[in-house]
Every structure is written in structure tokens, then in C-alpha cells.
Design a protein around this motif. Structure first.
Motif, PDB file in Angstrom:
ATOM      1  N   ARG A  13       0.961  -1.183   0.052  1.00  0.00           N
ATOM      2  CA  ARG A  13       0.102  -0.034   0.106  1.00  0.00           C
ATOM      3  C   ARG A  13       0.727   1.032   0.127  1.00  0.00           C
ATOM      4  O   ARG A  13       0.485   2.105  -0.768  1.00  0.00           O
ATOM      5  CB  ARG A  13      -1.072   0.020   1.362  1.00  0.00           C
ATOM      6  N   ARG A  14       1.913   1.091   0.922  1.00  0.00           N
ATOM      7  CA  ARG A  14       2.691   2.428   0.806  1.00  0.00           C
ATOM      8  C   ARG A  14       3.653   2.568  -0.381  1.00  0.00           C
ATOM      9  O   ARG A  14       3.709   3.846  -0.592  1.00  0.00           O
ATOM     10  CB  ARG A  14       3.565   2.199   2.044  1.00  0.00           C
ATOM     11  N   ILE A  15       4.118   1.626  -1.081  1.00  0.00           N
ATOM     12  CA  ILE A  15       4.557   1.557  -2.245  1.00  0.00           C
ATOM     13  C   ILE A  15       3.467   2.316  -3.351  1.00  0.00           C
ATOM     14  O   ILE A  15       3.926   3.172  -4.565  1.00  0.00           O
ATOM     15  CB  ILE A  15       5.074   0.383  -2.911  1.00  0.00           C
ATOM     16  N   GLU A  16       2.557   1.688  -3.435  1.00  0.00           N
ATOM     17  CA  GLU A  16       1.571   2.244  -4.418  1.00  0.00           C
ATOM     18  C   GLU A  16       0.890   3.653  -4.224  1.00  0.00           C
ATOM     19  O   GLU A  16       0.792   4.291  -5.134  1.00  0.00           O
ATOM     20  CB  GLU A  16       0.051   1.251  -4.517  1.00  0.00           C
ATOM     21  N   ILE A  20       6.513   5.095  -0.335  1.00  0.00           N
ATOM     22  CA  ILE A  20       7.724   4.361  -0.547  1.00  0.00           C
ATOM     23  C   ILE A  20       7.933   4.520  -1.924  1.00  0.00           C
ATOM     24  O   ILE A  20       7.050   4.044  -2.745  1.00  0.00           O
ATOM     25  CB  ILE A  20       7.795   2.900  -0.002  1.00  0.00           C
ATOM     26  N   ARG A  21       9.167   5.145  -2.283  1.00  0.00           N
ATOM     27  CA  ARG A  21       9.258   5.732  -3.719  1.00  0.00           C
ATOM     28  C   ARG A  21      10.125   4.229  -4.254  1.00  0.00           C
ATOM     29  O   ARG A  21      10.855   3.606  -3.607  1.00  0.00           O
ATOM     30  CB  ARG A  21      10.055   6.754  -3.816  1.00  0.00           C
ATOM     31  N   LEU A  26      14.117  -0.004   2.189  1.00  0.00           N
ATOM     32  CA  LEU A  26      12.965  -0.167   3.138  1.00  0.00           C
ATOM     33  C   LEU A  26      13.327  -0.365   4.635  1.00  0.00           C
ATOM     34  O   LEU A  26      14.713  -0.609   4.756  1.00  0.00           O
ATOM     35  CB  LEU A  26      12.166  -1.867   2.831  1.00  0.00           C
ATOM     36  N   PRO A  27      12.671  -0.268   5.379  1.00  0.00           N
ATOM     37  CA  PRO A  27      13.108  -0.641   6.773  1.00  0.00           C
ATOM     38  C   PRO A  27      13.787  -1.808   7.094  1.00  0.00           C
ATOM     39  O   PRO A  27      13.288  -2.760   6.413  1.00  0.00           O
ATOM     40  CB  PRO A  27      11.696  -0.511   7.790  1.00  0.00           C
ATOM     41  N   SER A  28      14.517  -1.903   8.066  1.00  0.00           N
ATOM     42  CA  SER A  28      15.346  -3.063   8.310  1.00  0.00           C
ATOM     43  C   SER A  28      14.416  -4.235   8.959  1.00  0.00           C
ATOM     44  O   SER A  28      13.297  -3.738   9.585  1.00  0.00           O
ATOM     45  CB  SER A  28      16.422  -2.891   9.271  1.00  0.00           C
ATOM     46  N   ALA A  66      12.423  -1.035  -2.849  1.00  0.00           N
ATOM     47  CA  ALA A  66      11.370  -1.079  -3.351  1.00  0.00           C
ATOM     48  C   ALA A  66      11.498  -1.107  -5.088  1.00  0.00           C
ATOM     49  O   ALA A  66      12.395  -0.407  -5.556  1.00  0.00           O
ATOM     50  CB  ALA A  66      10.319   0.067  -3.305  1.00  0.00           C
ATOM     51  N   VAL A  67      10.817  -2.091  -5.631  1.00  0.00           N
ATOM     52  CA  VAL A  67      11.130  -1.974  -7.053  1.00  0.00           C
ATOM     53  C   VAL A  67      10.427  -0.951  -7.539  1.00  0.00           C
ATOM     54  O   VAL A  67       9.330  -0.418  -7.230  1.00  0.00           O
ATOM     55  CB  VAL A  67      10.310  -3.178  -7.685  1.00  0.00           C
ATOM     56  N   LEU A  68      11.005  -0.348  -8.747  1.00  0.00           N
ATOM     57  CA  LEU A  68      10.490   1.203  -9.203  1.00  0.00           C
ATOM     58  C   LEU A  68       9.485   0.650 -10.428  1.00  0.00           C
ATOM     59  O   LEU A  68       9.600  -0.289 -11.207  1.00  0.00           O
ATOM     60  CB  LEU A  68      11.865   1.599 -10.452  1.00  0.00           C
ATOM     61  N   LYS A  69       8.198   1.271 -10.015  1.00  0.00           N
ATOM     62  CA  LYS A  69       7.157   0.952 -10.676  1.00  0.00           C
ATOM     63  C   LYS A  69       6.858   2.056 -11.599  1.00  0.00           C
ATOM     64  O   LYS A  69       6.551   3.131 -11.320  1.00  0.00           O
ATOM     65  CB  LYS A  69       5.984   0.456 -10.075  1.00  0.00           C
ATOM     66  N   ARG A  70       6.550   1.693 -13.222  1.00  0.00           N
ATOM     67  CA  ARG A  70       6.579   2.996 -13.942  1.00  0.00           C
ATOM     68  C   ARG A  70       4.916   2.971 -14.330  1.00  0.00           C
ATOM     69  O   ARG A  70       4.564   3.904 -15.157  1.00  0.00           O
ATOM     70  CB  ARG A  70       7.450   2.803 -15.167  1.00  0.00           C
ATOM     71  N   VAL A  71       4.409   1.772 -14.280  1.00  0.00           N
ATOM     72  CA  VAL A  71       2.926   1.823 -14.953  1.00  0.00           C
ATOM     73  C   VAL A  71       1.952   2.732 -14.493  1.00  0.00           C
ATOM     74  O   VAL A  71       1.485   3.394 -15.425  1.00  0.00           O
ATOM     75  CB  VAL A  71       2.202   0.435 -14.816  1.00  0.00           C
TER      76      VAL A  71
END
Length: 448
Positions: A13-16, A20-21, A26-28, A66-71
Motif C-alpha cells: 500500500r505504501r509503495i502504491e 515509499i518510492r 525499506l526498513p530493516s 522497493a522495485v521501481l514501478k512505472r506503469v
């Protein structure tokens, strides 16, 4: 839900939402363990599952990123259209990698079945899984009562054309209702009657009159998150419909296509009140994707044999691969985890839509329904507003897509000037601006 699944949903959710960019560390494991009050092994499992799904990646001796999401970014910048008309699920919420895994597992597990015809009822192992799965929706059935169809649309086609006990022929449906069923009834020349449904429900006295005097073989209804209105029946209305069905020997065909978006734990389907008179339909199109083409039909004993015959002559069996993949998806717990993520996203969007409608609708002769859950609602305009012109102006000037619901009415019924508003294809941060633009154009029409 398991703790690790909750943790996965929170990270996704935080990535979307951009908290989180892409590429951000990400946190340990220790930090997340302390923050969420769980063991380190739980965090490790969550990160491992996210890495399998290519949501995060690990760097040795450094941590997780976090994986970079471009879509999503590409979709918003390249396609500035605000589509409030589409009923399709948001492709950005679809768990491609999860379901790809289930498809691969299904091919490996059921490879011998793919070279033979299955049964018209459905894959036996899926039916066994569905018994427990449906119980979570207060639909209690034995495997023999459940049939798999190629989408709910096929189930409706079979139910509409097959004979019912008593020889009645007329199909009763709410007005407005699902346009595909209306077209299907017209194509086959099946007698149809309607009963008006508004945001406040239906006239139960009128329903009783139709049950008592009409040649009604089945009443097709969408009790919750109605298509196209978006509203739901109160629990007392569902109980009353069940009681009338039993009293007058009418079968109810209950289309619960958005059951997975229910947020009220006390809301039950009509089937829970009259299982011997209700055919229960469940779809997975809105939670997974329409191309899956798996519908679930729960049948009263008197209809099972006839339905099975018509189903067998219709297509022998439904896609074994889709059934096997769905079985694995449910049994593994992936379905429940993804359902919670989708529910959270749609809940936020619907809240934005309700807030925007409350803020922007300041006119007495324009009504909007405030729905509690689901993916859509509607507004009803005064008759002097010409909807095609309104839609054309909004698209040309604001790139906003709207549609009316005229196709959801039988020819004998007056078509009300209603506009359906769906949130599945609209980004959360654009909903308020879209609604404001819609009402700005409505006010211009009224001022003329």
C-alpha cells in the motif's frame, strides 16, 4: 489474516500510494519487527514473499529496496482521461505474478486433466474448496449443489432458457438492471416483467402482487452494490423477499457479483434466509479479471439436474485451467490477501467520491446516492438535462467519460435520467476534481 500478510499489504500500500518510492531502501527487519510487534521471522517471510512477486528486491549486506514501478505514472501522464463509466477492475490492482504462479502450478498439478474433458459440474477439487469459501459469505452448500459456469453470464443464459418446476416462463427483474440479461431475454423471446428499484429499494407490496398474480418463474435481483445504481437492500428487505419467494413458490436468482467488497459483517445474502428458493451466483471478474470466466452457481435441489443437462449441452465443461488456477489461488490464501488490498484501495476511492458528491451537489433537483461500499454510485438529473449533450461536452472539454443507463431498462419502462459513477478506473487523487467538473457542467445546463 496472518501477520505476515498484513505486513505485506501495508508495504504494498505504501509503495502504491507513493509513501515509499521506487528504489527507496525499506526498513530493516529489526525495525519492522519492533514497529509491528511481530517476530523477525515474520518480517523475513513477508519480505521473501514480496521479493517473489517482484515488489521488492534485496541487496546483500545492505537490505531490501522497493522495485521501481512505472506503469501507474505512465498511465496518468499519457492518458489524462477520467473514466467514471468503466465497470472493469483496476488492472493496477491485479496480482499478475501471484496468478501466474497459480497458473503454472495448475498446469503442473493437473496436466493430465488438461488433455481430457472435465465434468459439466466443475473440477471436483475446486468444488470442495468452494464449500468452505462460500461459507465465509453465509452461503452453505454441499458440493453437489455447486456448479461452475463460464462466467455468470452463461449461468444467466441457462437459467433463463431452461424450464423451471411449475412451468412458469416469465422472468422478473429490477428496473434498471443488468443490460446483458435484458438483451438475452429479448434475443430468446423470453417473457419479462420489471419492478422499479430506486436508491430506497423496491415496493414490497408490488413485488407480492407480481409474485401472486404473475407467471413468474424467477426474480433476478442484485441485492447489494446494485448494477447500475450501486445501492444495497436493507437486511429487512432481503428477509421480506425471501419470505415472499417461499410463500408464492418463486425462485430468486441472486447475483452477488461484488460480495467480496462487503464491509458490513452483519450483511447476508438472500440465500441465507431461503436457501431452498434461491439460486446464488458469484463472480470473480471484479476481484481478479473478466477473462478468467469462472462463475459459481449454488442451486436448490429441484434445479440441479436440469441445470446440469443444459450446461453439458452448452459447452461440456468450463475451462479446466481457469478452475484449477482459481482453486490454488483460494486454497493458498492468496485470494484473501489480495481481496483485502483491493478492498482497502476501493474503500478509499469510494470515500473520496462520497465526499466530493456531498461537497459539489448543491442543487435540489439533482440527487446522488451515498453508498457505503462497492465501486460505484449514481446521480439522477432533472429531465430537462440532455444526457448525450452533457456527456459530449464533458469529454471534449474535460476528457471525462460518463455513460447513461438506458440499456438497463425494458422497453416498457420509463427511462430515468441516471448517470452511473464508477471509481475502478479513476485515480484516488483525481476523483474530487472530476466530480467538481461534472457538477460545474450540470450547473451550466441548468442556467440555460
Amino acid at each position: 489474516m496472518n501477520k505476515y500478510a498484513e505486513l505485506m499489504n501495508e508495504i504494498e500500500r505504501r509503495i502504491e500510494d507513493g509513501s515509499i518510492r521506487g528504489g527507496q531502501k525499506l526498513p530493516s527487519i529489526r525495525d519492522l519487527s519492533d514497529r509491528y510487534g511481530c517476530s523477525k521471522s515474520t518480517v523475513v517471510r513477508a519480505y521473501a514473499e514480496l521479493e517473489k512477486r517482484h515488489v521488492v528486491y534485496s541487496v546483500p549486506q545492505s537490505g531490501y529496496y522497493a522495485v521501481l514501478k512505472r506503469v501507474e505514472a505512465d498511465r496518468r501522464t499519457e492518458t489524462p482521461v477520467l473514466d467514471f463509466s468503466s465497470p472493469a477492475p483496476d488492472p493496477e490492482l491485479f496480482p499478475y505474478l501471484d496468478f501466474q504462479h497459480c497458473l503454472n502450478k495448475a498446469i503442473d498439478t493437473y496436466r493430465h486433466h488438461l488433455f481430457t474433458y472435465g465434468t459439466s459440474q466443475g473440477l471436483p477439487s475446486l468444488l470442495a474448496v468452494l464449500v468452505k469459501h462460500l461459507a465465509d459469505y453465509q452461503v452453505f452448500a454441499r458440493p453437489g449443489q455447486i456448479a461452475i459456469s463460464s462466467g455468470v453470464q452463461q449461468a444467466l443464459s441457462i437459467l433463463s432458457t431452461m424450464p423451471f418446476p411449475g412451468g412458469r416462463r416469465t422472468v422478473l427483474l429490477e428496473q434498471p438492471s443488468y443490460r446483458i440479461l435484458i438483451e438475452l431475454l429479448g434475443l430468446h423471446g423470453i417473457p419479462a416483467q420489471g419492478i422499479v428499484r430506486t436508491e430506497n429499494g423496491i415496493d414490497l407490496d408490488e413485488l407480492e402482487r407480481l409474485f401472486r398474480t404473475g407467471d413468474i418463474k424467477m426474480f433476478y435481483t442484485i441485492p447489494r452494490f446494485h448494477n447500475p445504481l450501486g445501492t444495497s437492500y436493507a437486511e429487512k428487505t432481503k428477509k421480506a423477499i425471501a419470505e415472499l419467494a417461499e410463500r408464492y413458490g418463486v425462485y430468486i436468482v441472486e447475483d452477488d457479483y461484488l460480495a467480496d467488497l462487503e464491509t458490513d459483517s452483519k450483511s447476508d445474502p438472500i440465500h441465507a434466509y431461503a436457501p431452498s428458493r434461491v439460486v446464488y451466483l458469484k463472480s470473480y471478474s471484479k476481484m481478479l479479471f473478466p477473462g478468467l470466466r469462472v462463475g459459481v452457481v449454488v442451486l436448490p435441489p429441484e434445479l440441479q439436474e436440469t441445470f446440469a443437462l443444459y450446461k453439458r449441452l452448452s459447452d461440456i465443461d468450463s475451462s479446466m485451467l481457469s478452475q484449477a488456477a482459481l482453486e490454488i489461488y483460494i486454497r493458498s490464501g492468496m485470494f484473501e490477501r489480495r481481496k483485502q488490498a483491493i478492498l482497502a484501495s476501493y474503500r478509499e476511492r469510494l470515500a473520496r467520491l462520497n465526499e466530493a458528491l456531498d461537497a459539489c451537489n448543491d442543487t435540489k433537483d439533482v440527487r446522488h446516492a451515498r453508498v457505503r461500499a462497492g465501486v460505484h454510485t449514481h446521480i439522477e438529473l432533472p429531465g430537462r438535462v440532455h444526457l448525450p449533450t452533457l456527456f459530449d461536452r464533458l469529454y471534449r472539454q474535460k476528457r471525462i467519460v460518463l455513460k447513461g443507463i438506458d440499456a438497463g431498462y425494458l422497453a416498457s419502462f420509463e427511462k430515468r435520467p441516471i448517470v452511473k459513477l464508477s471509481i475502478t478506473q479513476v485515480a484516488e487523487d483525481r476523483i474530487a476534481d472530476g466530480v467538481a467538473a461534472i457538477f460545474d457542467e450540470i450547473r451550466k445546463f441548468k442556467s440555460r
